[in-house]
Enzyme design. Structure first.
Site, PDB file in Angstrom:
ATOM      1  N   ASP A 181       0.820  -1.210   0.000  1.00  0.00           N
ATOM      2  CA  ASP A 181       0.000   0.000   0.000  1.00  0.00           C
ATOM      3  C   ASP A 181       0.859   1.267   0.000  1.00  0.00           C
ATOM      4  O   ASP A 181       0.612   2.188   0.768  1.00  0.00           O
ATOM      5  CB  ASP A 181      -0.953  -0.009   1.203  1.00  0.00           C
ATOM      6  CG  ASP A 181      -1.811  -1.261   1.252  1.00  0.00           C
ATOM      7  OD1 ASP A 181      -1.257  -2.350   1.485  1.00  0.00           O
ATOM      8  OD2 ASP A 181      -3.020  -1.157   1.017  1.00  0.00           O
ATOM      9  N   ASP A 210      -1.782  -2.653  -3.969  1.00  0.00           N
ATOM     10  CA  ASP A 210      -2.075  -1.218  -3.933  1.00  0.00           C
ATOM     11  C   ASP A 210      -0.794  -0.436  -4.214  1.00  0.00           C
ATOM     12  O   ASP A 210      -0.013  -0.126  -3.308  1.00  0.00           O
ATOM     13  CB  ASP A 210      -2.703  -0.785  -2.599  1.00  0.00           C
ATOM     14  CG  ASP A 210      -4.180  -1.140  -2.526  1.00  0.00           C
ATOM     15  OD1 ASP A 210      -4.721  -1.695  -3.511  1.00  0.00           O
ATOM     16  OD2 ASP A 210      -4.803  -0.856  -1.493  1.00  0.00           O
ATOM     17  N   TYR A 213      -2.179   4.329  -6.254  1.00  0.00           N
ATOM     18  CA  TYR A 213      -3.349   5.100  -5.789  1.00  0.00           C
ATOM     19  C   TYR A 213      -3.742   6.179  -6.790  1.00  0.00           C
ATOM     20  O   TYR A 213      -4.297   7.207  -6.428  1.00  0.00           O
ATOM     21  CB  TYR A 213      -3.109   5.691  -4.388  1.00  0.00           C
ATOM     22  CG  TYR A 213      -3.127   4.634  -3.310  1.00  0.00           C
ATOM     23  CD1 TYR A 213      -2.041   3.796  -3.129  1.00  0.00           C
ATOM     24  CD2 TYR A 213      -4.250   4.442  -2.507  1.00  0.00           C
ATOM     25  CE1 TYR A 213      -2.059   2.795  -2.167  1.00  0.00           C
ATOM     26  CE2 TYR A 213      -4.273   3.439  -1.548  1.00  0.00           C
ATOM     27  CZ  TYR A 213      -3.172   2.618  -1.384  1.00  0.00           C
ATOM     28  OH  TYR A 213      -3.202   1.626  -0.442  1.00  0.00           O
ATOM     29  N   ASN A 247      -6.964  -3.692  -4.360  1.00  0.00           N
ATOM     30  CA  ASN A 247      -8.202  -3.072  -4.857  1.00  0.00           C
ATOM     31  C   ASN A 247      -7.924  -1.789  -5.635  1.00  0.00           C
ATOM     32  O   ASN A 247      -8.694  -1.423  -6.522  1.00  0.00           O
ATOM     33  CB  ASN A 247      -9.176  -2.811  -3.706  1.00  0.00           C
ATOM     34  CG  ASN A 247      -8.579  -1.978  -2.600  1.00  0.00           C
ATOM     35  OD1 ASN A 247      -7.525  -2.341  -2.066  1.00  0.00           O
ATOM     36  ND2 ASN A 247      -9.202  -0.873  -2.258  1.00  0.00           N
ATOM     37  N   HIS A 332      -3.831  -9.484  -0.857  1.00  0.00           N
ATOM     38  CA  HIS A 332      -4.024  -8.083  -0.478  1.00  0.00           C
ATOM     39  C   HIS A 332      -4.883  -7.924   0.778  1.00  0.00           C
ATOM     40  O   HIS A 332      -4.511  -7.230   1.698  1.00  0.00           O
ATOM     41  CB  HIS A 332      -4.613  -7.294  -1.645  1.00  0.00           C
ATOM     42  CG  HIS A 332      -4.680  -5.829  -1.353  1.00  0.00           C
ATOM     43  ND1 HIS A 332      -3.546  -5.078  -1.087  1.00  0.00           N
ATOM     44  CD2 HIS A 332      -5.724  -4.983  -1.214  1.00  0.00           C
ATOM     45  CE1 HIS A 332      -3.893  -3.832  -0.828  1.00  0.00           C
ATOM     46  NE2 HIS A 332      -5.213  -3.754  -0.878  1.00  0.00           N
ATOM     47  N   HIS A 342     -11.637  -2.206   6.969  1.00  0.00           N
ATOM     48  CA  HIS A 342     -11.710  -3.448   6.175  1.00  0.00           C
ATOM     49  C   HIS A 342     -11.943  -4.679   7.046  1.00  0.00           C
ATOM     50  O   HIS A 342     -11.503  -5.773   6.715  1.00  0.00           O
ATOM     51  CB  HIS A 342     -10.436  -3.618   5.337  1.00  0.00           C
ATOM     52  CG  HIS A 342     -10.114  -2.423   4.495  1.00  0.00           C
ATOM     53  ND1 HIS A 342     -11.006  -1.927   3.566  1.00  0.00           N
ATOM     54  CD2 HIS A 342      -9.026  -1.620   4.436  1.00  0.00           C
ATOM     55  CE1 HIS A 342     -10.465  -0.867   2.984  1.00  0.00           C
ATOM     56  NE2 HIS A 342      -9.275  -0.666   3.487  1.00  0.00           N
ATOM     57  N   HIS A 369      -3.652  -3.791   2.508  1.00  0.00           N
ATOM     58  CA  HIS A 369      -5.026  -3.265   2.536  1.00  0.00           C
ATOM     59  C   HIS A 369      -5.312  -2.401   3.755  1.00  0.00           C
ATOM     60  O   HIS A 369      -5.811  -1.286   3.616  1.00  0.00           O
ATOM     61  CB  HIS A 369      -6.015  -4.432   2.443  1.00  0.00           C
ATOM     62  CG  HIS A 369      -7.373  -4.047   1.958  1.00  0.00           C
ATOM     63  ND1 HIS A 369      -7.593  -3.057   1.018  1.00  0.00           N
ATOM     64  CD2 HIS A 369      -8.604  -4.542   2.271  1.00  0.00           C
ATOM     65  CE1 HIS A 369      -8.894  -2.967   0.789  1.00  0.00           C
ATOM     66  NE2 HIS A 369      -9.524  -3.845   1.529  1.00  0.00           N
ATOM     67  N   VAL A 370      -5.047  -2.897   4.946  1.00  0.00           N
ATOM     68  CA  VAL A 370      -5.243  -2.105   6.161  1.00  0.00           C
ATOM     69  C   VAL A 370      -3.964  -1.309   6.381  1.00  0.00           C
ATOM     70  O   VAL A 370      -2.878  -1.886   6.439  1.00  0.00           O
ATOM     71  CB  VAL A 370      -5.520  -3.025   7.368  1.00  0.00           C
ATOM     72  CG1 VAL A 370      -5.681  -2.195   8.632  1.00  0.00           C
ATOM     73  CG2 VAL A 370      -6.757  -3.878   7.097  1.00  0.00           C
ATOM     74  N   HIS A 371      -4.095   0.007   6.500  1.00  0.00           N
ATOM     75  CA  HIS A 371      -2.924   0.877   6.520  1.00  0.00           C
ATOM     76  C   HIS A 371      -2.331   0.959   7.926  1.00  0.00           C
ATOM     77  O   HIS A 371      -2.355   1.990   8.593  1.00  0.00           O
ATOM     78  CB  HIS A 371      -3.271   2.249   5.969  1.00  0.00           C
ATOM     79  CG  HIS A 371      -3.794   2.167   4.568  1.00  0.00           C
ATOM     80  ND1 HIS A 371      -4.564   3.132   3.981  1.00  0.00           N
ATOM     81  CD2 HIS A 371      -3.659   1.180   3.637  1.00  0.00           C
ATOM     82  CE1 HIS A 371      -4.874   2.755   2.750  1.00  0.00           C
ATOM     83  NE2 HIS A 371      -4.349   1.572   2.530  1.00  0.00           N
TER      84      HIS A 371
HETATM   85 FE   LIG Z   1      -6.264  -1.910  -0.420  1.00  0.00          FE
END
Ligand SMILES: [Fe+2]
Length: 480
Positions: A181, A210, A213, A247, A332, A342, A369-371
């Site tokens: 990410d 990711d 962005y 995503n 992801h 999420h 996915h989870v930042h």
């Molecule tokens: Fe993501």
């Protein structure tokens, strides 16, 4: 008297022991009932960071600088090009004209220059037209060898280098970096710099999805795919990044006529999926040194009978732990995630695939996915059959450790809201940007460390030894 005294002391001692045992039992009962009520898991880090919003670097930032010279190759990146590490896919973009798709390469020990011929293409996305995107696979490389390579042959040439991995084998040490990410904010730049300066000197990045962005911009402004390619070139041109689709790679925007999912990603980032008998670039596998890496697709179908399901079902029995002891999965969307972001998004894939992960003793699962950052205990949750009520994760020495490493630093900022109390399965969690290093030593031991951006380059905010599930399956969890 002496005897009586002794007896009396003894008697009184016994009664103390009885009352002491009673208090211990009482304390234990309180502890157990607290545990049942609060059910606190591992460690939630109390690290205090500056609360500031992540901001994308402006277009005129030095990290986005276009290389000098007419039609100079830019956004150069490499990835593994076959199943065992004797091939490399070299990719780059030229902006003014197609130019040459050839790569000139030679080993450090030889001045004999070899040529590989690639292909180029362009794509359109709404009102954006890409530059000329080149992909060229160099095959038949020697293991454990430094190669120089040149792209833009015959025009403005640029030279880079990479080192091929050692031949696949059970005790071959190898160091992987883990980034997810990333995006292109000032924090992304800090993460990449910390990764580059990490004294562990990882040789390959396992990237958990990711990338740019760009989809946060109006009409998914694909110029931001170009800037991202130029930003990460300082690493991606010199060591392979193993790609996972997230995503933010979907780019499905029917309202502007963009209905082909993953269009920019698949045009720009090629992976060697055919080498592992996959039928799509979103799920595939590679061997590298002593590791077998399986990349899964959170955003492609994985239900029973789907191509990804069938592929994974056939893939897992192929993993020979005598050849590649370390079985690592990248995806992801995490299966074990105790943040409020999420939450449970990975649940449907977990239901489909987790029994296989336990059966085949996967060592480690990395997701993004989870930042934020999170590391689980070795747990599984595979007993539930819709009527038996057994739906709580349990400690399981055959299960992987699940690590969320989506803390690359993208513009969307940190996921700093956690579910409370911390679940039992969660060993360590912290909302800070950073990256991780997996330093495989041999078939039994791998040292793992997570590095937050606020610390010095060598500081390890979370570190432990992982023991191989096939060769040395002893308990290596910290909170159990
Ligand atoms: Fe993501």
């Amino acid at each position: 008297m002496g005897k009586m005294g002794s007896s009396s002391i003894h008697a009184s001692g016994s009664s103390s022991m009885v009352s002491l045992s009673g208090s211990i039992i009482g304390v234990l009962l309180v502890l157990i009932s607290n545990q049942m009520a609060v059910c606190n898991g591992g460690k939630t880090s109390t690290f205090v960071r500056k609360a500031e919003k992540a901001t994308d670097m402006p277009l005129d930032s030095d990290v986005f600088r276009v290389p000098c010279g007419y039609n100079a190759p830019q956004q150069v990146h490499i990835t593994q090009g076959d199943h065992t590490g004797k091939a490399v896919i070299v990719s780059w973009v030229t902006m003014d004209e197609p130019g040459s798709s050839k790569v000139l390469y030679w080993s450090k020990n030889s001045h004999h220059k070899m040529k590989a011929k690639g292909k180029h293409h362009t794509y359109k996305f709404y009102n954006y037209t890409s530059g000329y995107i080149h992909h060229c696979t160099i095959r038949g490389l020697e293991h454990d060898t430094k190669y120089y390579y040149m792209v833009g042959v015959g025009q403005t040439a640029r030279k880079f280098w990479f080192v091929t991995p050692p031949e696949v084998g059970p005790d071959v040490p190898y160091t992987f970096g883990l980034i997810g990410d990333l995006g292109q904010s000032f924090d992304s730049n800090r993460t990449l710099t910390h990764y580059e300066r990490n004294p562990h000197k990882a040789k390959t990045v396992l990237y958990v999805g990711d990338l740019s962005y760009a989809d946060n911009y109006p009409n998914h402004d694909n110029v931001r795919w170009d800037t991202w390619g130029r930003f990460v070139e300082r690493s991606t041109a010199y060591q392979p990044w193993i790609w996972t689709a997230g995503n933010h790679e979907i780019d499905f925007v029917p309202e502007i006529g963009e209905t082909k999912p993953f269009k920019p990603f698949t045009n720009r980032y090629h992976v060697p999926y055919r080498a592992s008998d996959s039928t799509a670039p979103f799920w595939y596998s590679i061997k590298r040194a002593s590791a077998y890496i399986i990349v899964l697709a959170s955003y492609s179908a994985y239900g029973k009978y789907t191509p990804q399901y069938v592929w994974l079902e056939q893939e897992l029995p192929k993993v020979n732990r005598t050849e590649t002891p370390w079985l690592i999965v990248l995806m992801h969307s995490p299966w074990y995630n105790s943040y409020n972001y999420h939450f449970m998004e990975g649940e449907t894939m977990r239901v489909m695939f987790e029994p296989w992960f336990v059966q085949y003793k996967v060592d480690l699962v990395f997701a993004g996915h989870v930042h934020a950052y999170e590391r689980s205990e070795r747990v599984s949750n595979v007993a539930y059959n819709i009527v038996n009520g057994q739906c709580t994760p349990i400690n399981d020495p055959s299960a992987p450790v699940y690590i969320t490493i989506g803390d690359g630093g993208n513009v969307e900022g940190l996921a700093n809201s956690m579910t409370e109390p911390q679940p039992q399965y969660s060993a360590y969690r912290e909302a800070s940007f950073g990256h991780a290093i997996l330093d495989i030593k041999n078939r039994t031991h791998a040292h793992y460390s997570w590095h937050r951006n606020q610390d010095g380059y060598a500081a390890e905010a979370d570190a432990l030894w992982f023991y191989n599930r096939y060769w040395h399956p002893v308990d290596d969890s910290t909170g159990a």
